[in-house]
Write a protein that holds these residues in place. Structure first.
Motif, PDB file in Angstrom:
ATOM      1  N   GLU A  25       0.854  -1.187   0.000  1.00 13.02           N
ATOM      2  CA  GLU A  25       0.000   0.000   0.000  1.00 13.02           C
ATOM      3  C   GLU A  25       0.893   1.241   0.000  1.00 13.02           C
ATOM      4  OE1 GLU A  25      -3.634   1.919   2.595  1.00 13.02           O
ATOM      5  OE2 GLU A  25      -2.713   0.070   3.267  1.00 13.02           O
ATOM      6  N   TYR A  26       0.559   2.210  -0.847  1.00 14.90           N
ATOM      7  CA  TYR A  26       1.377   3.402  -1.017  1.00 14.90           C
ATOM      8  C   TYR A  26       0.531   4.661  -0.904  1.00 14.90           C
ATOM      9  CZ  TYR A  26       4.674   0.058  -2.961  1.00 14.90           C
ATOM     10  OH  TYR A  26       5.514  -1.021  -3.129  1.00 14.90           O
ATOM     11  N   VAL A  27       1.191   5.763  -0.489  1.00 15.84           N
ATOM     12  CA  VAL A  27       0.574   7.087  -0.550  1.00 15.84           C
ATOM     13  C   VAL A  27       1.495   7.983  -1.372  1.00 15.84           C
ATOM     14  CG1 VAL A  27      -0.741   6.931   1.599  1.00 15.84           C
ATOM     15  CG2 VAL A  27       1.565   7.839   1.648  1.00 15.84           C
ATOM     16  N   ASP A  28       0.888   8.971  -2.024  1.00 17.22           N
ATOM     17  CA  ASP A  28       1.631   9.928  -2.828  1.00 17.22           C
ATOM     18  C   ASP A  28       2.310  10.961  -1.942  1.00 17.22           C
ATOM     19  OD1 ASP A  28       0.918   9.247  -5.625  1.00 17.22           O
ATOM     20  OD2 ASP A  28      -1.107   9.669  -4.925  1.00 17.22           O
ATOM     21  N   ARG A  49      -0.354   6.721  10.240  1.00 14.48           N
ATOM     22  CA  ARG A  49      -0.584   7.377   8.952  1.00 14.48           C
ATOM     23  C   ARG A  49      -1.107   8.799   9.103  1.00 14.48           C
ATOM     24  NH1 ARG A  49      -3.007   3.554   4.459  1.00 14.48           N
ATOM     25  NH2 ARG A  49      -2.876   5.571   3.441  1.00 14.48           N
ATOM     26  N   THR A  50      -1.480   9.217  10.310  1.00 13.56           N
ATOM     27  CA  THR A  50      -1.996  10.569  10.484  1.00 13.56           C
ATOM     28  C   THR A  50      -0.953  11.519  11.074  1.00 13.56           C
ATOM     29  OG1 THR A  50      -2.904  10.044  12.661  1.00 13.56           O
ATOM     30  CG2 THR A  50      -4.373   9.781  10.755  1.00 13.56           C
ATOM     31  N   GLU A  51       0.254  11.034  11.323  1.00 13.64           N
ATOM     32  CA  GLU A  51       1.322  11.874  11.853  1.00 13.64           C
ATOM     33  C   GLU A  51       2.192  12.378  10.707  1.00 13.64           C
ATOM     34  OE1 GLU A  51       3.492   9.664  14.759  1.00 13.64           O
ATOM     35  OE2 GLU A  51       1.697   9.179  15.895  1.00 13.64           O
ATOM     36  N   PRO A  72      -0.241  14.470   6.347  1.00 18.49           N
ATOM     37  CA  PRO A  72      -1.540  14.281   5.677  1.00 18.49           C
ATOM     38  C   PRO A  72      -2.370  15.551   5.781  1.00 18.49           C
ATOM     39  CG  PRO A  72      -1.511  13.148   7.783  1.00 18.49           C
ATOM     40  CD  PRO A  72      -0.145  13.716   7.586  1.00 18.49           C
ATOM     41  N   SER A  73      -3.262  15.735   4.840  1.00 19.63           N
ATOM     42  CA  SER A  73      -4.162  16.889   4.919  1.00 19.63           C
ATOM     43  C   SER A  73      -5.270  16.567   5.909  1.00 19.63           C
ATOM     44  CB  SER A  73      -4.742  17.221   3.549  1.00 19.63           C
ATOM     45  OG  SER A  73      -5.737  16.296   3.188  1.00 19.63           O
ATOM     46  N   GLU A  74      -5.792  17.583   6.563  1.00 17.03           N
ATOM     47  CA  GLU A  74      -6.890  17.371   7.501  1.00 17.03           C
ATOM     48  C   GLU A  74      -8.133  16.873   6.777  1.00 17.03           C
ATOM     49  OE1 GLU A  74      -7.617  20.613  10.171  1.00 17.03           O
ATOM     50  OE2 GLU A  74      -5.463  20.899  10.508  1.00 17.03           O
ATOM     51  N   ALA A  75      -8.303  17.297   5.530  1.00 16.58           N
ATOM     52  CA  ALA A  75      -9.479  16.905   4.751  1.00 16.58           C
ATOM     53  C   ALA A  75      -9.436  15.435   4.347  1.00 16.58           C
ATOM     54  CB  ALA A  75      -9.596  17.778   3.506  1.00 16.58           C
ATOM     55  N   GLY A  79      -5.185  10.157   2.595  1.00 17.39           N
ATOM     56  CA  GLY A  79      -4.781  10.496   1.233  1.00 17.39           C
ATOM     57  C   GLY A  79      -3.307  10.826   1.122  1.00 17.39           C
ATOM     58  N   PRO A  80      -2.963  11.634   0.129  1.00 16.36           N
ATOM     59  CA  PRO A  80      -1.552  11.950  -0.093  1.00 16.36           C
ATOM     60  C   PRO A  80      -0.947  12.719   1.077  1.00 16.36           C
ATOM     61  CG  PRO A  80      -2.948  13.363  -1.441  1.00 16.36           C
ATOM     62  CD  PRO A  80      -3.841  12.345  -0.785  1.00 16.36           C
ATOM     63  N   LEU A  81       0.378  12.636   1.172  1.00 16.32           N
ATOM     64  CA  LEU A  81       1.107  13.410   2.168  1.00 16.32           C
ATOM     65  C   LEU A  81       1.598  14.682   1.488  1.00 16.32           C
ATOM     66  CD1 LEU A  81       3.132  10.521   3.830  1.00 16.32           C
ATOM     67  CD2 LEU A  81       1.140  11.699   4.738  1.00 16.32           C
ATOM     68  N   LEU A  82       1.361  15.819   2.122  1.00 17.09           N
ATOM     69  CA  LEU A  82       1.672  17.116   1.546  1.00 17.09           C
ATOM     70  C   LEU A  82       2.947  17.689   2.164  1.00 17.09           C
ATOM     71  CD1 LEU A  82      -1.944  18.573   1.733  1.00 17.09           C
ATOM     72  CD2 LEU A  82      -0.901  17.248  -0.113  1.00 17.09           C
ATOM     73  N   TRP A  83       3.765  18.299   1.351  1.00 23.27           N
ATOM     74  CA  TRP A  83       5.024  18.884   1.796  1.00 23.27           C
ATOM     75  C   TRP A  83       4.762  20.091   2.666  1.00 23.27           C
ATOM     76  CZ3 TRP A  83       7.728  23.386  -0.397  1.00 23.27           C
ATOM     77  CH2 TRP A  83       9.033  23.520   0.067  1.00 23.27           C
TER      78      TRP A  83
END
Length: 88
Positions: A25-28, A49-51, A72-75, A79-83
């Motif tokens: 399993e992967y996230v962007d 996954r939420t940290e 991760p975004s709060e929304a 989903g993807p991990l944001l820089w």
């Protein structure tokens, strides 16, 4: 005719597979120095996954040994991990 290129998985090197492995399993990773790469989260729990994560990269603001923070975004926590930025 367009070609489809496999996405690079963060943390892989020339000695291991650089492409996603079936059954994992992967996230962007979105934005920053690791934009477009995938992070293998196989076996991670929901809280893990939420940290936010500090990922080592030599392509960030601080060069070799620097780290890029992805969260991760709060929304969409799954989903993807944001820089969020770079740190030494």
């Amino acid at each position: 005719m367009s070609e489809t290129h496999a996405r690079r998985v963060y943390g892989t090197d020339s000695d291991g597979p650089c492409e996603p492995v079936p059954g994992h399993e992967y996230v962007d990773l979105v934005g920053g120095p690791l934009d477009g790469e995938l992070l293998d989260v196989t076996g991670w729990s929901a809280p893990e996954r939420t940290e936010g994560l500090l990922l080592v990269t030599d392509r960030g603001l601080f060069g070799p040994g620097g780290r890029a923070l992805y969260s991760p975004s709060e929304a969409d926590p799954a989903g993807p991990l944001l820089w969020d930025g770079d740190t030494p």
